[in-house]
Design a protein around this motif. Structure first.
Motif, PDB file in Angstrom:
ATOM      1  N   ARG A  91      -6.409   1.129  19.450  1.00 56.46           N
ATOM      2  CA  ARG A  91      -6.138   2.314  18.630  1.00 56.46           C
ATOM      3  C   ARG A  91      -4.894   2.124  17.757  1.00 56.46           C
ATOM      4  N   ILE A  92      -3.861   1.496  18.293  1.00 56.69           N
ATOM      5  CA  ILE A  92      -2.645   1.272  17.512  1.00 56.69           C
ATOM      6  C   ILE A  92      -2.924   0.315  16.355  1.00 56.69           C
ATOM      7  N   VAL A  93      -3.627  -0.785  16.636  1.00 54.12           N
ATOM      8  CA  VAL A  93      -3.957  -1.752  15.582  1.00 54.12           C
ATOM      9  C   VAL A  93      -4.803  -1.087  14.502  1.00 54.12           C
ATOM     10  N   THR A  94      -5.773  -0.279  14.904  1.00 52.31           N
ATOM     11  CA  THR A  94      -6.633   0.409  13.938  1.00 52.31           C
ATOM     12  C   THR A  94      -5.824   1.368  13.071  1.00 52.31           C
ATOM     13  N   ALA A  95      -4.902   2.100  13.689  1.00 54.39           N
ATOM     14  CA  ALA A  95      -4.081   3.042  12.922  1.00 54.39           C
ATOM     15  C   ALA A  95      -3.201   2.315  11.919  1.00 54.39           C
ATOM     16  N   VAL A  96      -2.587   1.210  12.330  1.00 54.32           N
ATOM     17  CA  VAL A  96      -1.714   0.458  11.422  1.00 54.32           C
ATOM     18  C   VAL A  96      -2.520  -0.126  10.262  1.00 54.32           C
ATOM     19  N   VAL A  97      -3.683  -0.727  10.564  1.00 56.30           N
ATOM     20  CA  VAL A  97      -4.509  -1.327   9.520  1.00 56.30           C
ATOM     21  C   VAL A  97      -5.006  -0.265   8.539  1.00 56.30           C
ATOM     22  N   ASP A  98      -5.497   0.857   9.060  1.00 52.52           N
ATOM     23  CA  ASP A  98      -5.990   1.926   8.188  1.00 52.52           C
ATOM     24  C   ASP A  98      -4.865   2.498   7.326  1.00 52.52           C
ATOM     25  N   SER A  99      -3.668   2.601   7.888  1.00 51.47           N
ATOM     26  CA  SER A  99      -2.537   3.128   7.118  1.00 51.47           C
ATOM     27  C   SER A  99      -2.148   2.183   5.983  1.00 51.47           C
ATOM     28  N   VAL A 100      -2.075   0.891   6.292  1.00 49.39           N
ATOM     29  CA  VAL A 100      -1.718  -0.088   5.255  1.00 49.39           C
ATOM     30  C   VAL A 100      -2.760  -0.087   4.140  1.00 49.39           C
ATOM     31  N   TYR A 101      -4.046  -0.034   4.513  1.00 43.12           N
ATOM     32  CA  TYR A 101      -5.094  -0.041   3.488  1.00 43.12           C
ATOM     33  C   TYR A 101      -5.057   1.235   2.651  1.00 43.12           C
ATOM     34  N   ALA A 102      -4.825   2.378   3.289  1.00 43.23           N
ATOM     35  CA  ALA A 102      -4.799   3.641   2.548  1.00 43.23           C
ATOM     36  C   ALA A 102      -3.663   3.649   1.525  1.00 43.23           C
ATOM     37  N   ARG A 103      -2.495   3.156   1.911  1.00 47.86           N
ATOM     38  CA  ARG A 103      -1.371   3.119   0.970  1.00 47.86           C
ATOM     39  C   ARG A 103      -1.632   2.130  -0.153  1.00 47.86           C
ATOM     40  N   TYR A 104      -2.240   1.002   0.166  1.00 44.84           N
ATOM     41  CA  TYR A 104      -2.544   0.011  -0.876  1.00 44.84           C
ATOM     42  C   TYR A 104      -3.581   0.554  -1.851  1.00 44.84           C
ATOM     43  N   ALA A 105      -4.643   1.197  -1.313  1.00 44.58           N
ATOM     44  CA  ALA A 105      -5.693   1.730  -2.173  1.00 44.58           C
ATOM     45  C   ALA A 105      -5.175   2.840  -3.070  1.00 44.58           C
ATOM     46  N   ALA A 106      -4.184   3.598  -2.589  1.00 33.60           N
ATOM     47  CA  ALA A 106      -3.647   4.694  -3.397  1.00 33.60           C
ATOM     48  C   ALA A 106      -2.801   4.177  -4.561  1.00 33.60           C
ATOM     49  N   ASP A 107      -2.144   3.030  -4.379  1.00 29.09           N
ATOM     50  CA  ASP A 107      -1.264   2.500  -5.418  1.00 29.09           C
ATOM     51  C   ASP A 107      -1.957   1.499  -6.338  1.00 29.09           C
ATOM     52  N   ALA A 108      -3.003   0.831  -5.865  1.00 35.77           N
ATOM     53  CA  ALA A 108      -3.652  -0.219  -6.653  1.00 35.77           C
ATOM     54  C   ALA A 108      -4.518   0.388  -7.746  1.00 35.77           C
ATOM     55  N   GLU A 109      -4.592  -0.298  -8.872  1.00 37.89           N
ATOM     56  CA  GLU A 109      -5.422   0.140  -9.991  1.00 37.89           C
ATOM     57  C   GLU A 109      -6.666  -0.716 -10.168  1.00 37.89           C
ATOM     58  N   ASP A 110      -6.668  -1.919  -9.630  1.00 39.36           N
ATOM     59  CA  ASP A 110      -7.797  -2.833  -9.749  1.00 39.36           C
ATOM     60  C   ASP A 110      -8.792  -2.530  -8.625  1.00 39.36           C
ATOM     61  N   GLU A 111      -9.956  -1.985  -8.992  1.00 36.49           N
ATOM     62  CA  GLU A 111     -10.953  -1.619  -7.989  1.00 36.49           C
ATOM     63  C   GLU A 111     -11.482  -2.839  -7.249  1.00 36.49           C
ATOM     64  N   ALA A 112     -11.661  -3.944  -7.951  1.00 33.72           N
ATOM     65  CA  ALA A 112     -12.163  -5.156  -7.300  1.00 33.72           C
ATOM     66  C   ALA A 112     -11.179  -5.658  -6.245  1.00 33.72           C
ATOM     67  N   ARG A 113      -9.889  -5.612  -6.551  1.00 29.82           N
ATOM     68  CA  ARG A 113      -8.883  -6.047  -5.576  1.00 29.82           C
ATOM     69  C   ARG A 113      -8.877  -5.121  -4.355  1.00 29.82           C
ATOM     70  N   VAL A 114      -9.062  -3.821  -4.580  1.00 20.78           N
ATOM     71  CA  VAL A 114      -9.106  -2.876  -3.462  1.00 20.78           C
ATOM     72  C   VAL A 114     -10.286  -3.189  -2.545  1.00 20.78           C
ATOM     73  N   ARG A 115     -11.448  -3.496  -3.133  1.00 15.38           N
ATOM     74  CA  ARG A 115     -12.612  -3.827  -2.307  1.00 15.38           C
ATOM     75  C   ARG A 115     -12.384  -5.121  -1.535  1.00 15.38           C
ATOM     76  N   ARG A 116     -11.700  -6.077  -2.153  1.00 11.07           N
ATOM     77  CA  ARG A 116     -11.419  -7.331  -1.453  1.00 11.07           C
ATOM     78  C   ARG A 116     -10.508  -7.086  -0.251  1.00 11.07           C
ATOM     79  N   VAL A 117      -9.443  -6.297  -0.452  1.00 12.04           N
ATOM     80  CA  VAL A 117      -8.530  -6.003   0.649  1.00 12.04           C
ATOM     81  C   VAL A 117      -9.245  -5.221   1.737  1.00 12.04           C
ATOM     82  N   ARG A 118     -10.126  -4.309   1.342  1.00 14.80           N
ATOM     83  CA  ARG A 118     -10.872  -3.531   2.333  1.00 14.80           C
ATOM     84  C   ARG A 118     -11.739  -4.444   3.188  1.00 14.80           C
ATOM     85  N   THR A 119     -12.407  -5.410   2.552  1.00  9.35           N
ATOM     86  CA  THR A 119     -13.229  -6.353   3.310  1.00  9.35           C
ATOM     87  C   THR A 119     -12.386  -7.169   4.274  1.00  9.35           C
TER      88      THR A 119
END
Length: 340
Positions: A91-119
Motif C-alpha cells: 500500500r505504501i509503494v502504491t501510494a508513493v508511485v501514484d502520487s509521483v505519477y499524479a504530480r508529473y501528469a499535472a505538470d507535463a504538457e507532452d501527452e506521449a511522455r505522460v503515457r510513457r511514464v504511466r506505463t
C-alpha cells in the motif's frame, strides 16, 4: 472455578483492540491534516489507504508481545504479522508511485511522455508488488520447521530444478522480459493507438505478461507482450499524436474537381476535429469508367482523424448529390460522340 486463565486473554484482546483503534484514529487524523496543509501533492490522502494494514500489523504485534509462550496461536500471529507487513508495504509503494505519477501528469504538457511514464510506473509497481508477495510467502514458509528441512535438502538439487523450471517457464519468462523491454524501451505505451492483426484499437492495459487492446467497437484483444517485441505492428501514436488521413471518392470523369477543392476548404472550416495543417484534394487515378479523387486531411490524434474523414466523406457526397449529380459514377448507355 478459577476465572483468571479466561480473564487475562479477554483483557489482553480488549486492550489491544482499544490501543489499535486509538492509534488508527490518530494516524488518520494526522494524514488528513497533512493532506489539507499540502494540497499540492496527493501523497498524504493516498496514504490513508494504508490504515487497514497498519491496524492489522499493530494488533498482531501487540498480541505477539503480550504472549508468554510460543504455541499455535503465537505462530498464527507471526503469519498474520508477516502478511500484514507485506500488505502495508504494498500500500505504501502504491501510494508513493501514484502520487509521483499524479504530480508529473499535472505538470507535463507532452501527452506521449505522460503515457510513457504511466506505463513505466505501472509495471514498476507490479514488479514491486510481486517481489513483496514472494518474499512474504517465503518468510511465512520459513516459520515452519518442516519447511526449513525441506529447503535445506533441496539446495543440493537446485541446479537441476533451475534448469527444469527454466525450460518449463520459458514462455512465461520470455513474456516477463518482453514486458520490461516494453516499459523501458518505450516501444508501446498505455493509450497508444495501434493496429495489430488488422485490428485498430487503443492500448488499454500493459502487464508483465500480457497486453490488452481496446478496439473501436469496445472489444478487448488480449495478446502476449512478446508479440510486440517479435512481430511488426503499427503504432499511430509513435513520434507524436498528430495524424494524416485520406478520403477517396470514385466519380464520373465530368466531376468538377476545382469546385470540389473549394467545397472541401469550406467543409473543413466547419469541422472542429480539423487542426488546419493540411487539407488538399487531387485526382490520383483513373479507370475507363471513373476517376479516383483523394482528399488529404489532418487532425490532432487518431480518433479525431477518423471522425474528420467520415465527416468530409459524408458532406462532400451530399454536396455532389445536391448540386452536381452528374458527377456521380454511372454506366453510360448513350452513343459515344462521333469521331471528328
Amino acid at each position: 472455578m478459577d476465572t483468571h486463565p479466561l480473564l487475562r486473554p479477554i483483557v489482553v484482546v480488549a486492550a489491544t483492540l482499544a490501543v489499535t483503534l486509538l492509534a488508527g484514529w490518530l494516524l488518520d487524523l494526522a494524514l488528513r491534516r497533512a493532506d489539507a496543509r499540502h494540497s499540492e501533492t496527493p501523497l498524504w490522502g493516498l496514504l490513508r489507504r494504508c490504515r487497514p494494514p497498519f491496524l492489522l500489523v499493530l494488533a498482531a504485534s501487540l498480541l505477539q508481545a503480550m504472549r508468554r509462550n510460543r504455541d499455535v496461536v503465537g505462530h498464527a500471529l507471526t503469519l498474520v504479522l508477516i502478511a500484514g507487513a507485506a500488505w502495508l508495504l504494498v500500500r505504501i509503494v502504491t501510494a508513493v508511485v501514484d502520487s509521483v505519477y499524479a504530480r508529473y501528469a499535472a505538470d507535463a504538457e507532452d501527452e506521449a511522455r505522460v503515457r510513457r511514464v504511466r506505463t513505466q510506473v505501472t509495471l514498476i509497481q507490479r514488479v514491486a508488488t510481486a517481489t513483496v508477495i514472494v518474499v512474504a510467502a517465503g518468510a511465512m514458509l520459513l516459520t515452519f520447521p518442516e519447511m526449513r528441512t525441506v529447503g535445506t535438502s533441496m539446495l543440493a538439487s537446485a541446479g537441476v530444478l533451475g534448469i527444469v523450471a527454466g525450460i518449463a517457464a520459458q514462455s512465461a519468462l520470455g513474456n516477463l522480459f518482453a514486458g520490461l523491454q516494453i516499459a523501458f524501451g518505450d516501444t508501446v505505451r498505455i493509450g497508444d493507438t495501434v493496429v495489430v492483426d488488422k485490428e485498430w484499437g487503443t492500448v488499454e492495459e500493459i502487464t508483465l505478461t500480457f497486453l490488452t487492446v481496446r478496439t473501436w467497437d469496445e472489444r478487448r484483444i488480449t495478446m502476449p507482450v512478446s508479440y510486440f517485441t517479435s512481430k511488426p505492428y503499427e503504432n499511430w501514436s509513435r513520434g507524436g499524436a498528430q495524424m494524416t488521413g485520406t478520403v477517396f471518392w470514385h466519380l464520373d470523369h465530368s466531376a468538377p474537381v476545382d469546385l470540389m477543392r473549394e467545397e472541401l476548404q469550406r467543409i473543413l472550416k466547419t469541422i472542429p476535429e480539423w487542426d488546419g495543417r493540411t487539407g488538399s484534394l487531387a485526382v490520383t487515378d483513373t479507370t475507363p469508367h471513373t476517376v479516383q479523387i483523394r482528399a488529404v486531411v489532418t487532425a490532432a490524434n487518431a480518433d479525431a482523424v477518423w471522425t474528420l474523414r467520415c465527416a468530409v466523406r459524408e458532406r462532400l457526397i451530399t454536396w455532389l448529390v445536391t448540386h452536381h449529380p452528374y458527377a456521380l459514377p454511372r454506366i453510360a448507355t448513350s452513343e459515344a460522340a462521333p469521331r471528328p
